[in-house]
Design a protein around this motif. Structure first.
Motif, PDB file in Angstrom:
ATOM      1  N   TRP A  83       0.808  -1.217   0.000  1.00 22.42           N
ATOM      2  CA  TRP A  83       0.000   0.000   0.000  1.00 22.42           C
ATOM      3  C   TRP A  83       0.845   1.273   0.000  1.00 22.42           C
ATOM      4  O   TRP A  83       0.304   2.385  -0.050  1.00 22.42           O
ATOM      5  N   ASP A  86       0.297   3.916  -2.889  1.00 16.56           N
ATOM      6  CA  ASP A  86      -0.964   4.671  -2.762  1.00 16.56           C
ATOM      7  C   ASP A  86      -0.916   5.633  -1.576  1.00 16.56           C
ATOM      8  O   ASP A  86      -1.423   6.753  -1.656  1.00 16.56           O
ATOM      9  N   ALA A  87      -0.311   5.173  -0.490  1.00 16.02           N
ATOM     10  CA  ALA A  87      -0.196   6.059   0.671  1.00 16.02           C
ATOM     11  C   ALA A  87       0.679   7.269   0.337  1.00 16.02           C
ATOM     12  O   ALA A  87       0.415   8.391   0.797  1.00 16.02           O
ATOM     13  N   LYS A  89       0.962   8.672  -2.642  1.00 15.69           N
ATOM     14  CA  LYS A  89       0.119   9.588  -3.435  1.00 15.69           C
ATOM     15  C   LYS A  89      -0.851  10.349  -2.541  1.00 15.69           C
ATOM     16  O   LYS A  89      -1.012  11.564  -2.654  1.00 15.69           O
ATOM     17  N   LEU A  90      -1.500   9.594  -1.668  1.00 19.79           N
ATOM     18  CA  LEU A  90      -2.525  10.193  -0.815  1.00 19.79           C
ATOM     19  C   LEU A  90      -1.924  11.284   0.073  1.00 19.79           C
ATOM     20  O   LEU A  90      -2.524  12.356   0.250  1.00 19.79           O
ATOM     21  N   ILE A  93      -1.465  14.419  -1.953  1.00 20.45           N
ATOM     22  CA  ILE A  93      -2.740  15.104  -2.235  1.00 20.45           C
ATOM     23  C   ILE A  93      -3.228  15.825  -0.976  1.00 20.45           C
ATOM     24  O   ILE A  93      -3.655  16.988  -1.034  1.00 20.45           O
ATOM     25  N   PHE A  96      -1.314  18.964  -0.203  1.00 23.54           N
ATOM     26  CA  PHE A  96      -1.729  20.032  -1.112  1.00 23.54           C
ATOM     27  C   PHE A  96      -3.081  20.617  -0.695  1.00 23.54           C
ATOM     28  O   PHE A  96      -3.233  21.842  -0.600  1.00 23.54           O
ATOM     29  N   ARG A 143       2.882  12.504 -14.058  1.00 21.13           N
ATOM     30  CA  ARG A 143       1.999  11.949 -15.086  1.00 21.13           C
ATOM     31  C   ARG A 143       2.746  11.648 -16.393  1.00 21.13           C
ATOM     32  O   ARG A 143       2.274  10.823 -17.173  1.00 21.13           O
TER      33      ARG A 143
ATOM     34  N   MET B   1      -4.543  -3.575  -2.530  1.00 21.09           N
ATOM     35  CA  MET B   1      -5.295  -2.707  -1.598  1.00 21.09           C
ATOM     36  C   MET B   1      -6.226  -1.787  -2.390  1.00 21.09           C
ATOM     37  O   MET B   1      -5.983  -0.585  -2.522  1.00 21.09           O
ATOM     38  N   LEU B   4      -7.700   1.554  -0.821  1.00 23.22           N
ATOM     39  CA  LEU B   4      -6.812   2.716  -0.770  1.00 23.22           C
ATOM     40  C   LEU B   4      -6.714   3.382  -2.144  1.00 23.22           C
ATOM     41  O   LEU B   4      -6.674   4.615  -2.245  1.00 23.22           O
ATOM     42  N   VAL B   8      -7.587   7.217  -2.996  1.00 19.36           N
ATOM     43  CA  VAL B   8      -6.705   8.130  -3.727  1.00 19.36           C
ATOM     44  C   VAL B   8      -7.464   8.806  -4.864  1.00 19.36           C
ATOM     45  O   VAL B   8      -7.348  10.018  -5.082  1.00 19.36           O
ATOM     46  N   ALA B  11      -9.707  11.365  -3.429  1.00 22.86           N
ATOM     47  CA  ALA B  11      -8.903  12.493  -2.954  1.00 22.86           C
ATOM     48  C   ALA B  11      -8.441  13.364  -4.113  1.00 22.86           C
ATOM     49  O   ALA B  11      -8.406  14.594  -4.009  1.00 22.86           O
ATOM     50  N   ALA B  15      -9.330  17.190  -4.530  1.00 18.40           N
ATOM     51  CA  ALA B  15      -8.283  18.212  -4.692  1.00 18.40           C
ATOM     52  C   ALA B  15      -8.584  19.103  -5.890  1.00 18.40           C
ATOM     53  O   ALA B  15      -8.402  20.322  -5.839  1.00 18.40           O
TER      54      ALA B  15
END
Lengths: 183, 121
Positions: A83, A86-87, A89-90, A93, A96, A143, B1, B4, B8, B11, B15
């Motif tokens: 994970w 993803d964590a 990325k989160l 975000i 920000f 990206r 996962m 999650l 994301v 989120a 944002a």
């Protein structure tokens, strides 16, 4: 694909420059309102800003640490959690998003400090505008495909270093002069 | 996962909405001009009310300072021995201190300056 690299790099930097410049021009031309925003459960808007900036910095620290693990620069934990990407990325975000109300109040209520003799506020204004430009560059780099290996770490490092400097010239200053913790 | 990953995604969308709101509010959210709400001086000294509404967010509720410099405890008198100098800064602004001309009448500016010099802190 390599032929596109310079164009993507230049395009990202130009987009970032446009964002920074746009914010700076707004802050310079907009008549500061001096108004208050919501303060949630804090006693004052400035306390909210201080803690939001600190939370953003905490998320950014997690970003850096998780990036080091994702890129194999550190090996703690020894086995990478699935994970973690993803964590990572989160956390970016969230850092920000948490920064936006702070920036909004700075621009809308206080404007751009144009007098260089007000060193802290002047530097803070410059860094604040630069931050969102650097963030834009980083998002484009994330990206984009086929960029040089150094591009993303440089962009990410620049964003993180700028955020630290912003926090140092605002929240840290507030904690130092007004007391810690100050809600 | 996958959970999650979904978080994301949400989120990211959130944002994006925040960025749009940020830009729109920068241009759309102009404060209501407060001058009228303080009344035409008839109802007593408007200085404290003006200070609470317009100055306290930067200078602190008791003038202890914050984004703006400390005013209470005699600091403002020390920094501006002449009242006229302080009135000029409040009227015309300086640095990130907004100009209150147009928002406050000269009488209201004098009232808040007087409040800061005599009763704050």
């Amino acid at each position: 694909m390599p032929a596109r690299r310079p164009a993507v790099l230049a395009g990202a930097v130009l987009a970032g420059a446009a964002v920074s410049l746009g914010l700076g021009v707004y802050g310079r031309l907009h008549d500061p309102t001096g108004g208050r925003l919501f303060s949630l459960f804090f006693t004052r808007t400035i306390s909210l800003k201080t803690w939001f900036a600190t939370v953003a910095l905490a998320f950014a620290c997690f970003q850096v640490l998780s990036a080091l693990r994702l890129y194999g620069k550190v090996h703690v934990p020894r086995r990478m959690p699935r994970w973690l990407g993803d964590a990572h990325k989160l956390s970016g975000i969230l850092a920000f998003v948490v920064s936006l109300p702070v920036a909004y109040h700075c621009l809308w209520a206080l404007g751009f400090e144009r007098h260089a003799d007000q060193t802290r506020r002047f530097v803070h204004s410059l860094l604040g505008c630069f931050f969102y430009g650097a963030f834009t560059v980083k998002v484009v780099f994330v990206r984009a495909r086929g960029l040089p290996r150094w591009a993303l770490p440089v962009a990410g490092g620049t964003v993180f270093a700028t955020l630290v400097a912003i926090w140092y010239t605002s929240a840290f200053w507030f904690f130092r002069t007004q007391g810690f913790p100050s809600f | 996962m996958p959970v999650l990953k979904r978080v994301v995604r949400v989120a990211e969308l959130f944002a994006l909405v925040c960025v749009v709101a940020f830009v729109v509010l920068l241009f759309a959210h102009e404060p209501t001009r407060p001058a009228a709400s303080f009344g035409p001086y008839g109802g007593g000294d408007p200085g404290p009310a003006i200070y609470r509404q317009l100055c306290a967010s930067c200078h602190g509720a008791r003038g202890e300072g914050g984004v703006g410099p400390r005013l209470g405890g005699g600091a403002v008198v020390h920094n501006y021995p002449k009242v006229a100098d302080q009135v000029r800064v409040v009227t015309e602004g300086r640095g990130s201190m907004p100009a209150w001309r147009g928002t406050l009448t000269p009488a209201q500016i004098r009232a808040v300056v007087n409040f800061e010099r005599t009763r704050l802190g």
